[in-house]
Design a protein around this motif. Structure first.
Motif, PDB file in Angstrom:
ATOM      1  N   ARG A 173      -4.249  -3.557 -17.721  1.00 38.47           N
ATOM      2  CA  ARG A 173      -2.936  -3.846 -17.225  1.00 38.47           C
ATOM      3  C   ARG A 173      -2.665  -2.939 -16.003  1.00 38.47           C
ATOM      4  NH1 ARG A 173       1.507  -6.098 -19.511  1.00 38.47           N
ATOM      5  NH2 ARG A 173       3.167  -5.181 -18.618  1.00 38.47           N
ATOM      6  N   ILE A 174      -3.336  -1.673 -15.966  1.00 43.62           N
ATOM      7  CA  ILE A 174      -3.119  -0.787 -14.617  1.00 43.62           C
ATOM      8  C   ILE A 174      -3.800  -1.307 -13.672  1.00 43.62           C
ATOM      9  CG2 ILE A 174      -4.091   1.549 -13.724  1.00 43.62           C
ATOM     10  CD1 ILE A 174      -3.619   2.774 -16.525  1.00 43.62           C
ATOM     11  N   VAL A 175      -4.750  -1.942 -13.622  1.00 39.06           N
ATOM     12  CA  VAL A 175      -5.468  -2.470 -12.491  1.00 39.06           C
ATOM     13  C   VAL A 175      -4.566  -3.716 -12.088  1.00 39.06           C
ATOM     14  CG1 VAL A 175      -7.563  -3.937 -11.867  1.00 39.06           C
ATOM     15  CG2 VAL A 175      -8.021  -2.069 -13.307  1.00 39.06           C
ATOM     16  N   LEU A 176      -4.159  -4.661 -12.933  1.00 37.57           N
ATOM     17  CA  LEU A 176      -3.257  -5.729 -12.573  1.00 37.57           C
ATOM     18  C   LEU A 176      -1.923  -5.219 -11.992  1.00 37.57           C
ATOM     19  CD1 LEU A 176      -3.528  -8.462 -15.551  1.00 37.57           C
ATOM     20  CD2 LEU A 176      -4.163  -8.739 -13.035  1.00 37.57           C
ATOM     21  N   SER A 177      -1.232  -4.354 -12.564  1.00 34.73           N
ATOM     22  CA  SER A 177       0.003  -4.080 -12.100  1.00 34.73           C
ATOM     23  C   SER A 177       0.313  -2.917 -11.290  1.00 34.73           C
ATOM     24  CB  SER A 177       1.172  -3.889 -13.322  1.00 34.73           C
ATOM     25  OG  SER A 177       0.517  -2.995 -14.166  1.00 34.73           O
ATOM     26  N   HIS A 178      -0.737  -2.007 -11.236  1.00 35.41           N
ATOM     27  CA  HIS A 178      -0.653  -0.977 -10.249  1.00 35.41           C
ATOM     28  C   HIS A 178      -1.917  -0.986  -9.116  1.00 35.41           C
ATOM     29  CE1 HIS A 178       2.481   1.159 -12.369  1.00 35.41           C
ATOM     30  NE2 HIS A 178       1.806   1.072 -13.595  1.00 35.41           N
ATOM     31  N   VAL A 179      -3.061  -1.308  -9.561  1.00 35.97           N
ATOM     32  CA  VAL A 179      -3.916  -1.208  -8.583  1.00 35.97           C
ATOM     33  C   VAL A 179      -4.125  -2.173  -7.642  1.00 35.97           C
ATOM     34  CG1 VAL A 179      -6.627  -0.865  -8.049  1.00 35.97           C
ATOM     35  CG2 VAL A 179      -5.513   0.235 -10.161  1.00 35.97           C
ATOM     36  N   LEU A 180      -4.083  -3.473  -7.963  1.00 34.48           N
ATOM     37  CA  LEU A 180      -4.077  -4.603  -7.230  1.00 34.48           C
ATOM     38  C   LEU A 180      -3.044  -4.632  -6.466  1.00 34.48           C
ATOM     39  CD1 LEU A 180      -5.909  -7.505  -9.557  1.00 34.48           C
ATOM     40  CD2 LEU A 180      -6.665  -6.094  -7.777  1.00 34.48           C
ATOM     41  N   PRO A 181      -1.847  -4.645  -6.734  1.00 36.47           N
ATOM     42  CA  PRO A 181      -0.604  -4.722  -5.736  1.00 36.47           C
ATOM     43  C   PRO A 181      -0.604  -3.716  -4.546  1.00 36.47           C
ATOM     44  CG  PRO A 181       0.310  -4.843  -7.998  1.00 36.47           C
ATOM     45  CD  PRO A 181      -1.247  -4.387  -7.840  1.00 36.47           C
ATOM     46  N   LEU A 187      -6.243  -5.016   1.890  1.00 34.48           N
ATOM     47  CA  LEU A 187      -7.060  -6.258   1.701  1.00 34.48           C
ATOM     48  C   LEU A 187      -6.827  -7.247   2.485  1.00 34.48           C
ATOM     49  CD1 LEU A 187      -9.690  -6.652   0.119  1.00 34.48           C
ATOM     50  CD2 LEU A 187      -8.290  -7.337  -1.695  1.00 34.48           C
ATOM     51  N   LEU A 188      -5.436  -7.784   2.640  1.00 36.21           N
ATOM     52  CA  LEU A 188      -5.156  -8.925   3.233  1.00 36.21           C
ATOM     53  C   LEU A 188      -5.297  -8.605   4.779  1.00 36.21           C
ATOM     54  CD1 LEU A 188      -1.669 -10.081   1.615  1.00 36.21           C
ATOM     55  CD2 LEU A 188      -3.994 -11.312   1.852  1.00 36.21           C
ATOM     56  N   VAL A 189      -5.144  -7.752   5.360  1.00 34.93           N
ATOM     57  CA  VAL A 189      -5.475  -7.587   6.620  1.00 34.93           C
ATOM     58  C   VAL A 189      -6.855  -7.739   6.888  1.00 34.93           C
ATOM     59  CG1 VAL A 189      -5.297  -5.611   8.639  1.00 34.93           C
ATOM     60  CG2 VAL A 189      -3.366  -5.899   7.075  1.00 34.93           C
ATOM     61  N   ASN A 190      -7.577  -6.982   6.111  1.00 31.62           N
ATOM     62  CA  ASN A 190      -9.063  -7.288   6.395  1.00 31.62           C
ATOM     63  C   ASN A 190      -9.365  -8.659   6.261  1.00 31.62           C
ATOM     64  OD1 ASN A 190     -12.128  -6.660   5.178  1.00 31.62           O
ATOM     65  ND2 ASN A 190     -11.488  -5.495   6.609  1.00 31.62           N
ATOM     66  N   LEU A 191      -8.927  -9.399   5.230  1.00 29.64           N
ATOM     67  CA  LEU A 191      -9.515 -10.803   5.052  1.00 29.64           C
ATOM     68  C   LEU A 191      -8.896 -11.383   6.307  1.00 29.64           C
ATOM     69  CD1 LEU A 191      -8.835 -11.364   1.046  1.00 29.64           C
ATOM     70  CD2 LEU A 191     -10.923 -11.024   2.425  1.00 29.64           C
ATOM     71  N   ALA A 192      -7.867 -11.560   6.825  1.00 31.83           N
ATOM     72  CA  ALA A 192      -7.389 -11.963   7.830  1.00 31.83           C
ATOM     73  C   ALA A 192      -8.283 -11.866   8.931  1.00 31.83           C
ATOM     74  CB  ALA A 192      -5.900 -11.730   8.258  1.00 31.83           C
TER      75      ALA A 192
END
Lengths: 267, 263
Positions: A173-181, A187-192
């Motif tokens: 839950r920590i990964v899903l709701s705190h780490v990933l967001p 991460l998005l910038v890098n993927l673009a």
């Protein structure tokens, strides 16, 4: 240039290519294998951009090449994003020696030129669009994994993670709701950015004959085929070149605009 | 309630950052831990909740009720956190996830420990916000941390910590990052909440006047060791250790400076 302008110009350029690709699924000026126009017809008339040395319509080829360019970008980002995120998360959470080992492996993979890695994989399995995407995606995964690893370590050091753990929140839950967001923006910038590089990598592989096999038109292969006749019919070289530049600059500007937006939100 | 017995924390190089620290906090008690930065007070707090950063090892014993926070199974410690012990941190901006609305962060422990869902959960979140004297709870619950002021953020953090009625609250410099006026409000709030719920308090600070306001039995920490332990009134009146004396003297000098300008 303002950060908004970066993002808008970038998105417009990408959308122009994406729009053309969408149109290509509904309508093409000619069938891809239609050679009725005659060899190396000049631009104008029925053939807006002329024909190539086999007599195929250049605009048609260009549109089909756009499908491949965008497909590669999406496919490679999907492969690289999923594998890189998974590996990076594991390394970020791993115990010390495992994490050190992962860091070394990732550094070695990254030190290896993407194109060389892709060529090795393609040489082993034969040239096809699928293997090209896989190869580019794998090389990208190493870069993404290293980034994710560092980002995860950063986020895990924050007080709100400790607060969540004190509050008894489970790790998944920590990964899903705190780490990933919290790692998502960077991460998005890098993927673009990686998407633009993937387009270039695919064009390079195809130019070398290691990417999309004929008769499918890839911008890289169109450039290669136009090479011999570049003085007599320059449009055949300029058109795919311009398309390539448009898409890659579009993706880079989008990444730039996103990055500026992200660092702004941090402040 | 909480017993810390000869707690020693070492880093990878084997250097002791906290050495031979022992104290205890009874139910409803208010203990103070005072010391300058680097004295090991925050590490002691992390050891109490069993969440030392990787690379640090603790020896000795920390017991919360029946559970050891440094030995034995992690599973048992997870059961204790949130329910028996909760924390408030120094910097309310990093203590809250910047990408999660305040209400959802408070809801996390409530959902887990009080098994509330839907409207009941929402009501509990609003009640928790109400308790820390935040008005307009609807807006606050929907706000992201950057949309709140420092004081509001710290109130949210306190609401989150106290939402599941822990028996012990570890407050690590909860007012240090705040304006002086807000500091006083937050201290009053903590004071009142801890009193009404009978929560035990381990209050960590570098600031003697702040400790004097909330803590009772106080331990002075210096370079990882407790140099003096006494009720706060005695510490102020009759500091035994030279370091405590320096602390008291410098606090008094501030007071004196204020007094001079009054007259």
């Amino acid at each position: 240039m303002s950060k908004r302008l970066h993002l808008y110009i970038g998105l417009v350029l990408v959308l122009i290519v994406a729009g053309a690709v969408l149109v290509s699924y509904l309508w093409l000026p000619f069938a891809p294998d239609d050679t009725s126009g005659g060899r190396l017809a000049p631009p104008g008339g029925d053939h807006l951009l002329g024909t190539d040395k086999l007599g195929r319509d250049l605009l048609t080829q260009l549109l089909i090449g756009g499908r491949i360019a965008l497909g590669t970008a999406l496919g490679a980002v999907a492969v690289g994003g999923v594998l890189g995120l998974g590996a990076g998360l594991l390394a970020g959470f791993a115990t010390r020696w495992l994490d050190d080992a992962a860091a070394v492996v990732l550094d070695i993979l990254i030190a290896f030129p993407t194109l060389l890695l892709a060529m090795l994989i393609v040489a082993g399995t034969g040239a096809s669009l699928g293997t090209a995407i896989l190869a580019i995606g794998l090389a990208m995964a190493a870069i993404v994994a290293r980034l994710v690893r560092v980002l995860v370590k950063q986020v895990l050091g924050r007080d709100y993670i400790t607060a969540a753990r004190v509050a008894g929140v489970s790790w998944p839950r920590i990964v899903l709701s705190h780490v990933l967001p919290n790692i998502a923006p960077v991460l998005l910038v890098n993927l673009a950015l990686q998407a633009g590089l993937a387009v270039l990598a695919e064009a390079s592989l195809s130019y070398l004959g290691l990417g999309t096999p004929p008769p499918n038109a890839s911008w890289g292969r169109m450039l290669f085929e136009a090479q011999a006749t570049v003085l007599t019919s320059p449009v055949a070289a300029i058109a795919p070149g311009l398309a390539l530049v448009t898409l890659v600059i579009g993706m880079n500007l989008t990444a730039d605009g996103l990055r500026l937006g992200v660092s702004d939100a941090d402040r | 309630m909480l017993t810390v017995d000869r707690l020693t924390i070492r880093n990878r190089a084997g250097r002791a950052l906290v050495e031979d620290v022992s104290f205890s906090v009874g139910p409803g008690d208010r203990a103070g831990l005072i010391g300058e930065s680097g004295s090991g007070k925050s590490l002691t707090a992390l050891a109490v909740i069993g969440l030392l950063p990787p690379g640090l090892t603790a020896t000795g014993e920390v017991r919360l009720g029946d559970t050891s926070m440094i030995k034995g199974q992690e599973k048992l410690r997870t059961r204790v956190r949130g329910k028996v012990v909760a924390t408030v941190f120094q910097e309310p901006l990093t203590a809250l996830d910047p990408l999660m609305p305040a209400g959802r962060q408070i809801a996390e422990p409530i959902r887990r420990f009080r098994s509330l869902r839907g409207t009941a959960l929402r009501d509990a979140v609003h009640a928790a916000l109400d308790e820390v004297r935040l008005t307009d709870t609807d807006r606050i619950a929907r706000s992201y941390p950057h949309e709140l002021s420092g004081g509001q953020r710290q109130r949210v953090a306190i609401a989150m910590a106290l939402a599941c009625r822990p028996q012990l609250l570890v407050a690590d410099e909860p007012t240090t990052a705040l304006d002086v006026t807000v500091q006083a409000e937050i201290l009053d709030l903590l004071d009142r909440l801890v009193d009404t719920h009978g929560t035990a308090l381990l209050f960590i600070t570098h600031d003697l006047p702040v400790a004097a306001r909330v803590a009772r039995h106080t331990h002075v920490l210096r370079e990882g060791r407790i140099v003096e332990s006494a009720p706060i009134a005695d510490l102020l009146a009759r500091p035994a250790h030279p370091y405590t004396r320096t602390l008291v003297d410098s606090a008094r000098r501030f007071d004196a400076a204020l007094g001079r300008h009054l007259s």
